[in-house]
Design a protein around this motif. Structure first.
Motif, PDB file in Angstrom:
ATOM      1  N   UNK A 100       0.839  -1.204   0.000  1.00 15.69           N
ATOM      2  CA  UNK A 100       0.000   0.000   0.000  1.00 15.69           C
ATOM      3  C   UNK A 100       0.874   1.254   0.000  1.00 15.69           C
ATOM      4  N   UNK A 101       1.992   1.196   0.707  1.00 16.52           N
ATOM      5  CA  UNK A 101       2.920   2.329   0.703  1.00 16.52           C
ATOM      6  C   UNK A 101       3.482   2.563  -0.692  1.00 16.52           C
ATOM      7  N   UNK A 102       3.735   1.501  -1.438  1.00 14.03           N
ATOM      8  CA  UNK A 102       4.212   1.651  -2.821  1.00 14.03           C
ATOM      9  C   UNK A 102       3.159   2.393  -3.642  1.00 14.03           C
ATOM     10  N   UNK A 103       1.899   2.013  -3.478  1.00 14.73           N
ATOM     11  CA  UNK A 103       0.825   2.673  -4.224  1.00 14.73           C
ATOM     12  C   UNK A 103       0.756   4.154  -3.872  1.00 14.73           C
ATOM     13  N   UNK A 104       0.796   4.459  -2.588  1.00 20.07           N
ATOM     14  CA  UNK A 104       0.755   5.859  -2.167  1.00 20.07           C
ATOM     15  C   UNK A 104       2.008   6.606  -2.632  1.00 20.07           C
ATOM     16  N   UNK A 105       3.148   5.945  -2.567  1.00 22.61           N
ATOM     17  CA  UNK A 105       4.376   6.576  -3.032  1.00 22.61           C
ATOM     18  C   UNK A 105       4.322   6.922  -4.511  1.00 22.61           C
TER      19      UNK A 105
ATOM     20  N   UNK B 157       3.883  10.891  -8.742  1.00 21.08           N
ATOM     21  CA  UNK B 157       3.270  11.379  -9.980  1.00 21.08           C
ATOM     22  C   UNK B 157       2.739  12.800  -9.790  1.00 21.08           C
ATOM     23  N   UNK B 158       2.068  13.037  -8.671  1.00 23.26           N
ATOM     24  CA  UNK B 158       1.546  14.379  -8.407  1.00 23.26           C
ATOM     25  C   UNK B 158       2.684  15.385  -8.243  1.00 23.26           C
ATOM     26  N   UNK B 159       3.742  14.988  -7.535  1.00 21.77           N
ATOM     27  CA  UNK B 159       4.882  15.882  -7.329  1.00 21.77           C
ATOM     28  C   UNK B 159       5.574  16.219  -8.648  1.00 21.77           C
TER      29      UNK B 159
ATOM     30  N   UNK C  32      -2.998  12.195 -10.999  1.00 17.09           N
ATOM     31  CA  UNK C  32      -2.928  10.779 -10.643  1.00 17.09           C
ATOM     32  C   UNK C  32      -4.046  10.418  -9.688  1.00 17.09           C
ATOM     33  N   UNK C  33      -4.433   9.141  -9.733  1.00 14.80           N
ATOM     34  CA  UNK C  33      -5.497   8.639  -8.871  1.00 14.80           C
ATOM     35  C   UNK C  33      -5.242   7.180  -8.568  1.00 14.80           C
TER      36      UNK C  33
ATOM     37  N   UNK D  48      -3.789  -1.846  -5.900  1.00 12.84           N
ATOM     38  CA  UNK D  48      -4.447  -0.724  -6.547  1.00 12.84           C
ATOM     39  C   UNK D  48      -3.916  -0.473  -7.935  1.00 12.84           C
ATOM     40  N   UNK D  49      -4.669   0.312  -8.662  1.00 12.07           N
ATOM     41  CA  UNK D  49      -4.272   0.796  -9.980  1.00 12.07           C
ATOM     42  C   UNK D  49      -4.020   2.294  -9.835  1.00 12.07           C
TER      43      UNK D  49
END
Length: 192
Positions: A119-124, A129-131, A136-137, A164-165
């Motif tokens: 999950x941390x990978x997904x959030x990272x 991407x946003x940074x 991104x979503x 997640x995607x």
């Protein structure tokens, strides 16, 4: 003494996902995407197990996933509106990264900690991407939790699951700000 990074802290305090349906072209090419993927892999990983992997889904792959949704939905008894919404998540996308929880056998590191690491990978990846200026979503959806879909769509092993995607693209519309949690309602201080 701490060495603060005010820009990073401001980013984290103001970051917000962009609805996947508002993400259009262009999308990052492989050269632009690679630093984001590498950033996403810098997560807590107790035992250095690397209990995750990434599958980059380009347009043709997303269309293939979209084509699998109707059969999956019918098998699961989903209503046509649910099927159409889940299918659009893939059919309307131009680039997504599937974050796969891929736990490793370990006597020391519990499965749940390995799942949290994925999950941390997904959030990272979402944050990277946003940074980097992309929209991104992070989405899942009912199909991603179905074993048959996970195996047919992405060739997952029985022990793997979809965390997640992460959809990435150019933002075409900015959504209005949404309410954020009240810190006083969700934070407890314990002094002893």
């Amino acid at each position: 003494m701490p060495d603060p990074n005010p820009a990073a802290l401001t980013f984290l305090q103001t970051r917000r996902s962009r609805p996947a349906k508002t993400l259009g072209l262009p999308v990052p090419d492989r050269t632009a995407l690679m630093p984001l993927l590498i950033s996403a892999l810098r997560v807590p990983d107790h035992g250095k197990l690397e209990p995750w992997r990434l599958i980059v889904l380009e347009r043709a792959a997303l269309l293939r996933l979209a084509a699998l949704v109707p059969e999956t939905g019918a098998r699961l008894g989903r209503v046509s509106e649910d099927i159409a919404k889940q299918q659009a998540q893939f059919a309307d996308a131009h680039l997504a990264v599937a974050v796969i929880a891929a736990p490793k056998p370990s006597e020391k590191i519990p499965l749940i900690e390995q799942t949290y690491s994925a999950a941390c990978v997904a959030y990272g990846l979402l944050s990277a991407a946003l940074a980097a200026g992309w929209g991104a979503n992070w989405l899942t959806g009912w199909a991603s939790h179905d074993r048959g879909f996970a195996e047919a769509a992405l060739g997952l092993a029985p022990s793997e699951s979809i965390a997640g995607f992460i959809h990435v693209g150019t933002e075409t519309a900015a959504p209005p700000e949404r309410p954020r949690p009240n810190p006083e309602a969700v934070i407890t201080w314990m002094a002893g």
